[in-house]
Design a protein around this motif. Structure first.
Motif, mmCIF file in Angstrom:
data_model
loop_
_atom_site.group_PDB
_atom_site.id
_atom_site.type_symbol
_atom_site.label_atom_id
_atom_site.label_comp_id
_atom_site.label_asym_id
_atom_site.label_seq_id
_atom_site.Cartn_x
_atom_site.Cartn_y
_atom_site.Cartn_z
ATOM 1 N N GLU A 108 -2.192 0.212 -7.165
ATOM 2 C CA GLU A 108 -0.909 -0.484 -7.235
ATOM 3 C C GLU A 108 -0.840 -1.390 -8.459
ATOM 4 O O GLU A 108 0.175 -1.420 -9.175
ATOM 5 C CB GLU A 108 -0.690 -1.309 -5.967
ATOM 6 C CG GLU A 108 -0.381 -0.489 -4.728
ATOM 7 C CD GLU A 108 -0.154 -1.368 -3.510
ATOM 8 O OE1 GLU A 108 0.708 -1.024 -2.687
ATOM 9 O OE2 GLU A 108 -0.841 -2.405 -3.372
ATOM 10 N N ARG A 128 -0.643 0.729 -11.705
ATOM 11 C CA ARG A 128 0.600 1.472 -11.886
ATOM 12 C C ARG A 128 1.848 0.604 -11.750
ATOM 13 O O ARG A 128 2.950 1.060 -12.030
ATOM 14 C CB ARG A 128 0.675 2.609 -10.855
ATOM 15 C CG ARG A 128 -0.360 3.710 -11.050
ATOM 16 C CD ARG A 128 -0.122 4.471 -12.340
ATOM 17 N NE ARG A 128 1.180 5.134 -12.336
ATOM 18 C CZ ARG A 128 1.782 5.590 -13.425
ATOM 19 N NH1 ARG A 128 1.216 5.436 -14.616
ATOM 20 N NH2 ARG A 128 2.958 6.200 -13.339
ATOM 21 N N THR A 184 3.259 -0.465 -8.995
ATOM 22 C CA THR A 184 4.098 0.077 -7.932
ATOM 23 C C THR A 184 3.497 -0.274 -6.587
ATOM 24 O O THR A 184 2.308 -0.621 -6.495
ATOM 25 C CB THR A 184 4.220 1.609 -8.061
ATOM 26 O OG1 THR A 184 5.200 2.086 -7.141
ATOM 27 C CG2 THR A 184 2.901 2.314 -7.774
ATOM 28 N N LEU A 187 2.364 0.948 -2.916
ATOM 29 C CA LEU A 187 1.981 2.145 -2.172
ATOM 30 C C LEU A 187 1.614 1.834 -0.725
ATOM 31 O O LEU A 187 1.778 2.677 0.148
ATOM 32 C CB LEU A 187 0.786 2.823 -2.848
ATOM 33 C CG LEU A 187 0.946 3.212 -4.311
ATOM 34 C CD1 LEU A 187 -0.387 3.685 -4.876
ATOM 35 C CD2 LEU A 187 2.004 4.286 -4.472
ATOM 36 N N GLU A 193 3.221 10.835 -1.075
ATOM 37 C CA GLU A 193 3.603 11.516 -2.315
ATOM 38 C C GLU A 193 3.432 10.590 -3.520
ATOM 39 O O GLU A 193 2.949 11.009 -4.587
ATOM 40 C CB GLU A 193 5.045 12.014 -2.236
ATOM 41 C CG GLU A 193 5.260 13.156 -1.238
ATOM 42 C CD GLU A 193 5.658 12.693 0.151
ATOM 43 O OE1 GLU A 193 6.182 13.511 0.928
ATOM 44 O OE2 GLU A 193 5.449 11.485 0.473
ATOM 45 N N GLU A 194 3.805 9.316 -3.345
ATOM 46 C CA GLU A 194 3.675 8.365 -4.442
ATOM 47 C C GLU A 194 2.216 8.059 -4.737
ATOM 48 O O GLU A 194 1.834 7.840 -5.890
ATOM 49 C CB GLU A 194 4.452 7.085 -4.132
ATOM 50 C CG GLU A 194 5.957 7.277 -4.077
ATOM 51 C CD GLU A 194 6.496 7.946 -5.327
ATOM 52 O OE1 GLU A 194 6.175 7.497 -6.439
ATOM 53 O OE2 GLU A 194 7.235 8.949 -5.198
ATOM 54 N N CYS A 195 1.376 8.031 -3.707
ATOM 55 C CA CYS A 195 -0.064 7.831 -3.920
ATOM 56 C C CYS A 195 -0.647 8.960 -4.776
ATOM 57 O O CYS A 195 -1.422 8.716 -5.708
ATOM 58 C CB CYS A 195 -0.791 7.783 -2.584
ATOM 59 S SG CYS A 195 -0.485 6.295 -1.604
ATOM 60 N N ARG A 214 0.974 11.016 -6.807
ATOM 61 C CA ARG A 214 1.508 10.947 -8.170
ATOM 62 C C ARG A 214 0.825 9.844 -8.975
ATOM 63 O O ARG A 214 0.542 10.002 -10.168
ATOM 64 C CB ARG A 214 3.013 10.725 -8.128
ATOM 65 C CG ARG A 214 3.805 11.922 -7.595
ATOM 66 C CD ARG A 214 5.306 11.711 -7.757
ATOM 67 N NE ARG A 214 6.048 12.801 -7.144
ATOM 68 C CZ ARG A 214 6.657 12.733 -5.967
ATOM 69 N NH1 ARG A 214 6.620 11.601 -5.275
ATOM 70 N NH2 ARG A 214 7.307 13.774 -5.479
ATOM 71 N N ALA A 215 0.552 8.715 -8.330
ATOM 72 C CA ALA A 215 -0.111 7.614 -9.030
ATOM 73 C C ALA A 215 -1.530 7.993 -9.436
ATOM 74 O O ALA A 215 -1.969 7.701 -10.569
ATOM 75 C CB ALA A 215 -0.123 6.373 -8.140
#
Length: 385
Positions: free
Chosen positions: A79, A82, A84, A86, A152-154, A156-157
Motif C-alpha cells: 500500500e 503503490r 493505494t 488494499l 484484483e487490486e492486490c 495488479r499492485a
C-alpha cells in the motif's frame, strides 16, 4: 516461435501467488519471467470477486498465525509503495456453537498467539450486531484486526511492483510443457520457448496439468452471491458490521460474508466455504442456478434473517483443494529446480504477499525462515497413485 534464455526464474501463473513471487524475486535483483494464460487479474480462477477475507485468529491451525501476521505487514508495505489502499479493517465475527469447532479453535489460535479477541454469547451478540439472530447455545468470537482485501487490486499492485523492479511479464500466453534439463528448466508456450535456472509453479486450479498429478488435488465449483438485505445495507456498512463466518447448524460447510462495501444497491457478498461439486477449470459450470442461490440464502438467513433478500448478482470461482485442506508449498519432490505453491483450499489469498516472499526464498536459497512445515509437499507423495 521464439526462443529465449538467461532467466534466473520462470513463474507459471501470475495470479495471487505468482504475482507476489514475481514481485519478491524481481526486487531481489533476479531476472524473472512470469507467464500467465489470461489477462492480469482475470476472473477465471480463484482470485476475483472484489473481496477476500483476512483474519488473524486462524481456526484452521495456529501454525498459520505467524504467516498471516507477516502478510499484514507486507500488504501494508505494498500500500505504501503503490499509494493505494488494499486492506480494510472491519473486525471479524466467527459465530457457532459455544462448544463447536469454529469457536473453540478460533479461541485456541488467538490465545496461543496473543491475538486480541472477545467472546460474545447469546443476546450479547445481537446487542453488538443487531442484524445477527444467534441460535440457542451460540457464541461469537470477535477479532478486531480482521477485515478484507481487494484481490484484483492486490494482484495488479504486485504485478506493477514486479514490473517496476525489472520482471518480464507475459499475458495471454499458455504454457504447453516444461522439462528439467541438467541444471536448468525449459518451458514451451504458445508463443515460444524459454530457459531458466529455476521454475516456480503457481498455477492455481490449473496446477494439476503442469504438476502432472504429483499431488492429490481436486478443484471445486464455488458460487459467490451479492444479496440485497431486507433491512437495507445501512446496518451492514463496514463501519458497523464485520466480515463473518457462520458455522453450519448440521455440520456442513460454513457460510461467510462481508459488510456492504459496494454502495446502497450493491448487496452483501456472501457464500458457502466449501463445495462437493468437483470439476476442472475447463468443465466448471459457470452459469448461476436458482439452487446455487437458495443454498447460500438458506445457510445464512438462519443467523442473519435480513439476508433472505434479492440476489443482485452472482459469480462462480474455483477452490483447489488438498486432502487435508492445508497448502502445498515447497520444492517439487522429484525436481530440485522447481518450487510449487498450490492447494490453497479456498483460504489462501490473504497469505499471497508472504507466500511470494517464501517462494522467493525457496527459489534462490532452497529454504526459508518462515514456518512452512505444515505445507510440505512430501506429505502427499506416497498418496498419489
Amino acid at each position: 516461435m521464439k526462443s529465449s534464455a538467461g532467466y534466473d526464474v520462470i513463474i507459471l501463473g501470475l495470479g495471487a501467488m505468482g504475482s507476489a513471487a514475481a514481485q519478491h524475486l524481481a526486487e531481489r535483483g533476479k531476472r524473472v519471467l512470469g507467464i500467465e494464460q489470461f489477462k492480469a487479474a482475470h476472473d477465471q480462477g480463484s482470485s476475483h470477486g472484489g473481496s477476500r477475507m483476512i483474519r488473524q485468529a486462524y481456526f484452521e491451525s495456529p501454525d498459520y498465525v505467524p504467516l498471516v501476521l507477516r502478510a499484514y505487514e507486507l500488504w501494508r508495505g505494498i500500500e505504501r509503495d503503490r499509494g493505494t489502499r488494499l486492506l480494510h479493517i472491519t473486525g471479524g465475527l466467527n459465530i457457532g456453537a459455544r462448544d463447536g469447532e469454529l469457536v473453540k479453535r478460533t479461541i485456541a489460535a488467538a490465545e496461543r498467539h496473543a491475538i486480541p479477541f472477545e467472546v460474545l454469547e447469546g443476546r450479547l451478540i445481537s446487542e453488538r450486531f443487531p442484524v445477527v439472530d444467534p441460535q440457542p447455545g451460540d457464541a461469537a468470537v470477535y477479532e478486531r484486526n480482521a477485515g478484507y482485501l481487494f484481490p484484483e487490486e492486490c494482484i495488479r499492485a504486485q504485478l506493477a511492483l514486479a514490473s517496476s523492479a525489472g520482471a518480464e511479464l507475459h499475458f495471454d500466453e499458455k504454457v504447453l510443457s516444461w522439462a528439467a534439463v541438467k541444471d536448468r528448466v525449459e518451458v514451451r508456450t504458445s508463443r515460444g520457448s524459454y530457459s531458466a535456472g529455476h521454475l516456480v509453479i503457481t498455477a492455481g486450479p490449473w496446477a494439476n496439468e503442469p504438476l502432472r498429478g504429483t499431488f492429490p488435488l481436486h478443484v471445486t465449483r464455488q458460487v459467490m452471491a451479492w444479496i440485497q438485505p431486507t433491512t437495507g445495507v445501512t446496518p451492514f456498512l463496514p463501519e458497523r458490521f464485520p466480515v463473518f463466518l457462520c458455522e453450519d447448524l448440521h455440520g456442513g460447510f460454513p457460510g461467510y460474508g462481508f459488510p456492504a462495501m459496494d454502495g446502497p444497491s450493491g448487496g452483501i457478498k456472501a457464500a458457502i466455504h466449501g463445495s462437493d461439486v468437483v470439476c476442472t477449470p475447463e468443465t466448471v459450470d459457470r452459469d448461476i442456478h436458482k439452487a446455487d442461490l437458495q443454498r447460500i440464502i438458506e445457510k445464512l438467513k438462519v443467523r442473519m434473517p435480513a439476508l433472505d433478500g434479492e440476489v443482485v448478482r452472482a459469480k462462480t470461482c474455483l477452490y483447489t483443494m488438498s486432502p487435508d485442506q492445508h497448502f502445498v508449498i515447497g520444492r517439487h519432490p522429484q525436481v530440485s529446480s522447481c518450487t510449487v505453491a498450490c492447494g490453497f483450499s479456498g483460504h489462501g489469498f490473504k497469505f499471497a504477499s508472504v507466500v511470494g516472499e517464501i517462494l522467493a526464498d525457496l527459489a534462490t536459497k532452497g529454504s526459508t525462515s518462515h514456518p512452512i512445515g505444515l505445507f510440505s509437499p512430501g506429505r502427499f507423495v506416497n498418496r498419489v497413485s
